[in-house]
Design a protein around this motif. Structure first.
Motif, mmCIF file in Angstrom:
data_model
loop_
_atom_site.group_PDB
_atom_site.id
_atom_site.type_symbol
_atom_site.label_atom_id
_atom_site.label_comp_id
_atom_site.label_asym_id
_atom_site.label_seq_id
_atom_site.Cartn_x
_atom_site.Cartn_y
_atom_site.Cartn_z
ATOM 1 N N GLY A 1 0.794 -1.229 0.000
ATOM 2 C CA GLY A 1 0.000 0.000 0.000
ATOM 3 C C GLY A 1 0.819 1.268 0.000
ATOM 4 O O GLY A 1 0.250 2.370 -0.099
ATOM 5 N N ASP A 2 2.136 1.180 0.103
ATOM 6 C CA ASP A 2 3.009 2.350 0.111
ATOM 7 C C ASP A 2 2.791 3.175 -1.161
ATOM 8 O O ASP A 2 2.977 2.671 -2.270
ATOM 9 C CB ASP A 2 4.459 1.891 0.211
ATOM 10 N N GLN A 3 2.376 4.430 -1.008
ATOM 11 C CA GLN A 3 2.111 5.351 -2.119
ATOM 12 C C GLN A 3 1.054 4.813 -3.091
ATOM 13 O O GLN A 3 0.924 5.284 -4.221
ATOM 14 C CB GLN A 3 3.399 5.676 -2.888
ATOM 15 N N GLY A 4 0.330 3.767 -2.643
ATOM 16 C CA GLY A 4 -0.726 3.183 -3.448
ATOM 17 C C GLY A 4 -0.358 1.897 -4.144
ATOM 18 O O GLY A 4 -1.210 1.260 -4.785
ATOM 19 N N TYR A 5 0.895 1.448 -4.040
ATOM 20 C CA TYR A 5 1.351 0.249 -4.744
ATOM 21 C C TYR A 5 1.024 -1.017 -3.951
ATOM 22 O O TYR A 5 1.119 -1.022 -2.722
ATOM 23 C CB TYR A 5 2.866 0.300 -4.969
ATOM 24 N N PRO A 6 0.700 -2.101 -4.650
ATOM 25 C CA PRO A 6 0.411 -3.361 -3.957
ATOM 26 C C PRO A 6 1.688 -4.114 -3.595
ATOM 27 O O PRO A 6 2.729 -3.969 -4.245
ATOM 28 C CB PRO A 6 -0.384 -4.155 -5.007
ATOM 29 N N GLY A 7 1.602 -4.945 -2.574
ATOM 30 C CA GLY A 7 2.695 -5.831 -2.210
ATOM 31 C C GLY A 7 3.780 -5.170 -1.395
ATOM 32 O O GLY A 7 4.052 -3.979 -1.527
ATOM 33 N N THR A 8 4.401 -5.968 -0.515
ATOM 34 C CA THR A 8 5.572 -5.523 0.226
ATOM 35 C C THR A 8 6.803 -5.725 -0.647
ATOM 36 O O THR A 8 7.006 -6.803 -1.203
ATOM 37 C CB THR A 8 5.725 -6.308 1.533
ATOM 38 N N LEU A 9 7.631 -4.691 -0.764
ATOM 39 C CA LEU A 9 8.806 -4.731 -1.635
ATOM 40 C C LEU A 9 10.068 -4.587 -0.789
ATOM 41 O O LEU A 9 10.195 -3.648 0.004
ATOM 42 C CB LEU A 9 8.734 -3.591 -2.655
ATOM 43 N N GLN A 10 10.995 -5.523 -0.937
ATOM 44 C CA GLN A 10 12.304 -5.466 -0.286
ATOM 45 C C GLN A 10 13.325 -5.033 -1.339
ATOM 46 O O GLN A 10 13.462 -5.687 -2.361
ATOM 47 C CB GLN A 10 12.686 -6.827 0.289
ATOM 48 N N VAL A 11 14.040 -3.951 -1.061
ATOM 49 C CA VAL A 11 14.926 -3.349 -2.061
ATOM 50 C C VAL A 11 16.329 -3.213 -1.494
ATOM 51 O O VAL A 11 16.511 -2.912 -0.305
ATOM 52 C CB VAL A 11 14.418 -1.951 -2.476
#
Length: 247
Positions: free
Chosen positions: A119-129
């Protein structure tokens, strides 16, 4: 490990300073007879955010997304807008605005990491960068990796502004884009219209190398600049590892 202090890397005649804030390339320097020469622009205060993305890592999605929305697997996602009604470089709280964790540091490399929640900034899924900056015999290498637990668009890049001679302008810089025979036409807000034009004979033709001010003056006369300069996407032809740009 969270820290705000810049991390300095040195290898031979090249040095770099990386800021955890935005996983930012704060300085890139070349050793000369009279000391270090700065090759990129940097913010005056490394602890302050700036809106010009000086050397920062842009994400989740670098560049603009029209109307700050996209459709994935039949579902529309609405994003946080920060460029009029569009989203630019990941939104108002994109990766360039966040404090990354420093995972490891050696004399010539640094690895930083960031978790972007669902949900970060509207994006789906948790992202590890992760972002890894490494000084190599032939220059500076930046490698981004990302893993997600749900389908999501990802487009990561670093955003440096180069000034190789330290003068007041880049007018005498020579830019070559050997594989770029076309450019994308933009709307006034920077979103591509979908039209792709040939660069042949225009101010946007850098295939064989051009002095920047000569190309800029021609482009202004042709009415193809944006915000007084070049702010366009340049498709690169071909496949495989190859030179995209030389300055």
């Amino acid at each position: 490990m969270s820290t705000v202090a810049p991390q300095r890397l040195v290898s031979g005649d090249l040095a770099a300073e990386i800021l955890p804030l935005g996983a930012t390339l704060h300085r890139l320097q070349l050793r000369r007879a009279r000391g270090w020469r700065d090759l990129v622009l940097s913010r005056d205060d490394p602890g302050l955010l700036v809106t010009a993305y000086f050397g920062a890592s842009c994400g989740r999605f670098a560049n603009r997304i029209d109307r700050a929305r996209f459709t994935l697997d039949g579902r529309e996602y609405r994003l946080a807008a920060n460029d009029g009604e569009n989203q630019l470089h990941g939104g108002p709280a994109g990766f360039s605005e966040l404090l990354w964790d420093v995972e490891s540091v050696t004399p010539d490399s640094i690895t930083l990491s960031l978790t972007s929640p669902d949900g970060d900034q509207g994006y789906p899924g948790t992202l590890q960068v992760t972002a890894q900056y490494s000084l190599r015999p032939d220059g500076l290498q930046v490698v981004y990796t990302a893993t997600t637990d749900a389908p999501t668009p990802v487009n990561l890049t670093t955003h440096p502004y180069f000034n190789l001679d330290g003068s007041a302008s880049i007018d005498d810089h020579v830019l070559t884009l050997p594989g770029s025979a076309t450019w994308t036409v933009n709307r006034d807000d920077g979103i591509p219209t979908g039209e792709v034009r040939s660069v042949a004979g225009t101010g946007a033709d850098f295939r064989t190398g051009r002095r920047y001010s000569d190309a800029h003056d021609q482009a202004v006369a042709e009415g193809i600049t944006r915000r007084g300069g070049f702010d366009h996407n340049v498709p690169v032809a071909g496949t495989g590892l190859r030179e995209h740009a030389r300055l």
